[in-house]
Scaffold this motif. Structure first.
Motif: not given
Length: 115
Positions: A14-19, A79-87
């Motif tokens: 949690a709080g991390g990022s993925l693309r 296409m990309y999806l940058q995901m930050n502050s993951l829950k």
């Protein structure tokens, strides 16, 4: 026909990022918009974000606004999806979608967010 291939899922705290990435091939000229959807266990598939082919207009689900960013590289048909502050509630299988005369779907990629 349009073929979509996702990549980039995985396990993150949690709080991390993925693309996430989605590479499109085939009749890409027929695509009007692309997007990301997700489906958590026991829940219906839901919209995450979309981006139009002309103008690059974006749309986000309220639950991800300010945390996720959808983008595209037209030259690479990706296409990309940058995901930050993951829950933890972002945990789901994420699907790439392309819209034209019909909808096309990728095979999905698992995103797991641990608490």
């Amino acid at each position: 026909q349009v073929q979509l291939e996702e990549s980039g899922g995985g396990l993150v705290q949690a709080g991390g990022s993925l693309r996430l990435s989605c590479a499109a091939s085939g009749s890409i000229f027929s695509i009007n918009a692309m997007g990301w959807y997700r489906q958590a266990p026991g829940k219906q598939r839901e919209l995450v974000a979309t981006i139009s082919s002309i103008g690059g207009r974006t749309n986000y689900a309220d639950s991800v606004k300010g945390r996720f960013t959808i983008s595209r590289d037209s030259a690479e048909n990706t296409m990309y999806l940058q995901m930050n502050s993951l829950k933890p509630e972002d945990t789901a299988v994420y699907y790439c979608n392309a819209q034209g005369i019909r909808h096309w779907w990728g095979q999905g990629t698992q995103v797991t967010v641990s608490s």
